[in-house]
Motif scaffolding. Structure first.
Motif, short mmCIF file in Angstrom:
data_model
loop_
_atom_site.label_atom_id
_atom_site.label_comp_id
_atom_site.label_asym_id
_atom_site.label_seq_id
_atom_site.Cartn_x
_atom_site.Cartn_y
_atom_site.Cartn_z
N ASP A 68 0.85 -1.20 0.00
CA ASP A 68 0.00 0.00 0.00
C ASP A 68 0.88 1.24 0.00
O ASP A 68 1.88 1.31 0.70
N PRO A 69 0.50 2.28 -0.78
CA PRO A 69 1.28 3.52 -0.77
C PRO A 69 1.13 4.23 0.57
O PRO A 69 0.04 4.24 1.16
N LEU A 70 2.22 4.81 1.06
CA LEU A 70 2.20 5.51 2.35
C LEU A 70 2.52 6.98 2.18
O LEU A 70 1.78 7.84 2.66
N VAL A 71 3.64 7.27 1.52
CA VAL A 71 4.12 8.64 1.38
C VAL A 71 4.69 8.80 -0.03
O VAL A 71 5.29 7.87 -0.57
N VAL A 72 4.50 10.00 -0.60
CA VAL A 72 5.13 10.30 -1.89
C VAL A 72 6.22 11.35 -1.66
O VAL A 72 5.97 12.39 -1.06
N ILE A 73 7.43 11.03 -2.13
CA ILE A 73 8.57 11.94 -2.02
C ILE A 73 8.86 12.48 -3.42
O ILE A 73 9.00 11.70 -4.37
N GLY A 74 8.95 13.79 -3.56
CA GLY A 74 9.20 14.37 -4.89
C GLY A 74 10.57 14.96 -5.00
O GLY A 74 11.30 15.06 -4.05
#
Length: 74
Positions: A68-74
């Protein structure tokens, strides 16, 4: 849908115990993003890349599954 970036996914099923970052935070590779409790053990989920926290896809107390996705880092 995420706005692009590195999506940090749950490496194991568990419950989100604590979120250590907020949107806009700068993180380094290896920074602790959140704490996932699985089988009564706390697991630090760390950032695979340096960047800015773009999105937090989960919340404290949420049950997450493997991948499951938790955090998006850009």
């Amino acid at each position: 849908p995420t706005a692009g970036g590195e999506v940090v996914k749950a490496p194991l099923p568990g419950v989100v115990n604590d979120i250590k970052v907020k949107v806009g935070d700068q993180v380094s590779k290896g920074s602790v993003l959140l704490v996932l409790e699985a089988m009564k053990m706390e697991n630090d989920i760390t950032s695979p890349v340096a960047g800015t926290v773009k999105e937090i896809v989960t919340e404290k107390g949420a049950a997450v599954g493997l991948g499951d996705p938790l955090v998006v880092i850009g």
